[in-house]
Enzyme design. Structure first.
Site, mmCIF file in Angstrom:
data_model
loop_
_atom_site.group_PDB
_atom_site.id
_atom_site.type_symbol
_atom_site.label_atom_id
_atom_site.label_comp_id
_atom_site.label_asym_id
_atom_site.label_seq_id
_atom_site.Cartn_x
_atom_site.Cartn_y
_atom_site.Cartn_z
ATOM 1 N N ALA A 47 -73.043 53.030 -11.923
ATOM 2 C CA ALA A 47 -71.818 52.846 -11.458
ATOM 3 C C ALA A 47 -70.863 53.913 -11.623
ATOM 4 O O ALA A 47 -70.004 54.199 -10.704
ATOM 5 C CB ALA A 47 -71.233 51.747 -12.203
ATOM 6 N N GLY A 48 -71.102 54.785 -12.814
ATOM 7 C CA GLY A 48 -70.416 55.850 -13.074
ATOM 8 C C GLY A 48 -70.516 57.018 -12.130
ATOM 9 O O GLY A 48 -69.514 57.510 -11.312
ATOM 10 N N HIS A 49 -71.843 57.354 -11.707
ATOM 11 C CA HIS A 49 -71.997 58.079 -10.399
ATOM 12 C C HIS A 49 -71.559 57.829 -9.209
ATOM 13 O O HIS A 49 -71.065 58.593 -8.480
ATOM 14 C CB HIS A 49 -73.695 58.192 -10.403
ATOM 15 C CG HIS A 49 -74.306 58.793 -11.588
ATOM 16 N ND1 HIS A 49 -75.496 57.918 -12.331
ATOM 17 C CD2 HIS A 49 -74.378 59.965 -12.125
ATOM 18 C CE1 HIS A 49 -75.823 58.485 -13.176
ATOM 19 N NE2 HIS A 49 -75.157 59.727 -13.253
ATOM 20 N N SER A 65 -76.719 56.394 -18.283
ATOM 21 C CA SER A 65 -78.275 56.680 -17.952
ATOM 22 C C SER A 65 -78.837 56.249 -19.281
ATOM 23 O O SER A 65 -80.023 55.427 -19.267
ATOM 24 C CB SER A 65 -78.664 58.000 -17.436
ATOM 25 O OG SER A 65 -77.757 58.167 -16.137
ATOM 26 N N VAL A 122 -66.300 55.056 -16.123
ATOM 27 C CA VAL A 122 -66.536 53.606 -15.792
ATOM 28 C C VAL A 122 -67.210 52.921 -16.967
ATOM 29 O O VAL A 122 -68.063 53.574 -17.606
ATOM 30 C CB VAL A 122 -67.583 53.673 -14.532
ATOM 31 C CG1 VAL A 122 -67.823 52.216 -14.297
ATOM 32 C CG2 VAL A 122 -66.929 54.350 -13.288
ATOM 33 N N GLY A 139 -79.717 62.000 -11.978
ATOM 34 C CA GLY A 139 -80.598 60.794 -11.492
ATOM 35 C C GLY A 139 -80.147 59.518 -12.479
ATOM 36 O O GLY A 139 -79.311 59.581 -13.206
ATOM 37 N N LYS A 197 -66.145 61.162 -18.687
ATOM 38 C CA LYS A 197 -66.711 60.625 -19.823
ATOM 39 C C LYS A 197 -67.483 61.624 -20.658
ATOM 40 O O LYS A 197 -67.509 61.801 -21.700
ATOM 41 C CB LYS A 197 -68.153 59.773 -19.400
ATOM 42 C CG LYS A 197 -69.091 59.248 -20.466
ATOM 43 C CD LYS A 197 -70.026 58.274 -20.000
ATOM 44 C CE LYS A 197 -70.955 58.178 -21.154
ATOM 45 N NZ LYS A 197 -71.929 59.540 -21.360
ATOM 46 N N GLY A 253 -67.614 63.505 -14.311
ATOM 47 C CA GLY A 253 -67.041 62.343 -14.900
ATOM 48 C C GLY A 253 -66.250 62.759 -16.002
ATOM 49 O O GLY A 253 -66.507 63.627 -16.959
HETATM 50 P P1 AMP Z 1 -75.497 62.786 -15.583
HETATM 51 O O1 AMP Z 1 -76.362 62.012 -14.665
HETATM 52 O O2 AMP Z 1 -75.654 61.950 -16.782
HETATM 53 O O3 AMP Z 1 -75.602 64.008 -15.862
HETATM 54 O O4 AMP Z 1 -74.085 62.547 -15.082
HETATM 55 C C1 AMP Z 1 -73.540 63.183 -13.483
HETATM 56 C C2 AMP Z 1 -72.201 62.822 -13.479
HETATM 57 O O5 AMP Z 1 -71.402 61.741 -13.678
HETATM 58 C C3 AMP Z 1 -71.383 63.701 -14.822
HETATM 59 O O6 AMP Z 1 -70.247 64.573 -14.248
HETATM 60 C C4 AMP Z 1 -70.918 62.607 -15.743
HETATM 61 O O7 AMP Z 1 -69.736 62.831 -16.424
HETATM 62 C C5 AMP Z 1 -70.924 61.636 -14.814
HETATM 63 N N1 AMP Z 1 -70.500 60.221 -15.353
HETATM 64 C C6 AMP Z 1 -71.800 59.611 -16.204
HETATM 65 N N2 AMP Z 1 -71.261 58.562 -16.659
HETATM 66 C C7 AMP Z 1 -70.241 58.193 -16.085
HETATM 67 C C8 AMP Z 1 -69.009 57.139 -16.376
HETATM 68 N N3 AMP Z 1 -69.504 56.134 -17.025
HETATM 69 N N4 AMP Z 1 -67.863 57.004 -15.765
HETATM 70 C C9 AMP Z 1 -67.629 58.160 -14.662
HETATM 71 N N5 AMP Z 1 -68.457 59.266 -14.615
HETATM 72 C C10 AMP Z 1 -69.674 59.177 -15.437
#
Ligand code: AMP
Length: 257
Positions: free
Chosen positions: A33-35, A184, A174, A29, A147, A145
């Protein structure tokens, strides 16, 4: 977009879609922009796009980190609907971990270094919840991601070792215009902390561990290391105030951005 909270409802609802190709984007959640890049990649190759939002208690090794994690489901639902998501799966913790839960997946070696060394049990939580989400949603594609490069490596190994019938896609990191990888956790940074955090992408852009370490001088660094993933990356984790940030750059690649 339909929001579902129970596993049985998710299974029932997704049954109808399965034939056209389902893409899963697992998230915690606080969508950004990455999501969005992950959702767009899924949208481009799948008929049905499922986003899960689950702040997975099993992958947090610090209670304070779990408590501070930003949550705003209403905003996330609007964000997901706007991005063209078909199904939002947003279960409560006891839906995923009912009383008596005791089965865990451990991707042993890949979970040990880097993040694993600083966050004991983190990847056991990640691998277990990913396997559960894959079983519930049964996607053909799952999007992660770059990342979180070690997470991608762990999930790819899980899929291979347990013969899961799905393809893992990794999506380029991103970044905000100033170079900071979107996260986040960035909302937890004060203005001064954010300015200090910019040292992280600057350091990694040297693509050299010694130069990167020097560029991070003065920050609270957990690690700066070359990781032999596919592709290899220079990865680092730093603490800025009470916020822990991770980032990496792909080596042998000119400019990722
Ligand atoms: P999270 O909600 O932080 O667990 O991230 C969910 C998914 O989004 C994971 O696969 C992360 O690697 C991806 N993600 C988080 N930040 C970025 C970003 N800046 N660029 C690309 N993917 C991202």
């Amino acid at each position: 977009m339909k929001t579902v909270r129970s596993i049985s409802e998710a299974r029932r609802h997704l049954q109808a879609f399965r034939r056209g190709g389902t893409g899963l984007v697992p998230t915690m959640g606080a969508l950004h922009a990455g999501h969005r890049a992950l959702i767009d990649a899924a949208r481009a190759e799948c008929d049905t796009v499922v986003v899960s939002i689950f702040v997975n208690p099993a992958q947090f090794d610090e209670a304070a980190d779990l408590a501070a994690y930003p949550r705003d489901e209403e905003r996330d639902a609007a964000f997901a609907a706007d991005a063209g998501v078909d199904v939002l799966f947003a279960p409560e913790p006891d839906e995923i971990y009912p009383a008596g839960f005791q089965t865990w997946v451990d991707v042993e070696e890949l979970s040990r270094g880097l993040e694993g060394a600083y966050r004991p049990g983190h990847f056991r939580g990640v691998a277990t919840v990913c396997l559960k989400l894959f079983n519930i949603v049964q996607p053909q594609f799952a999007y992660f991601g770059q990342k979180d490069a070690q997470q991608v490596a762990v999930v790819r190994r899980l899929v291979r070792d347990l013969n899961l019938d799905l393809t893992v896609r990794s999506v380029s990191t991103v970044r905000d215009p100033d170079g900071l990888a979107v996260s986040s956790r960035n909302v937890l940074l004060s203005e001064a902390e954010r300015a200090a955090a910019l040292a992280l992408p600057r350091a990694l852009s040297t693509r050299d561990p010694a130069a990167a370490r020097a560029a991070l001088d003065g920050l609270d660094v957990d690690y700066v290391e070359v990781a032999d993933f596919d592709p290899p990356v220079l990865a680092a984790a730093v603490r800025v105030g009470s916020t822990r940030l991770i980032d990496n750059v792909i080596l042998n690649e000119e400019e990722e951005r």
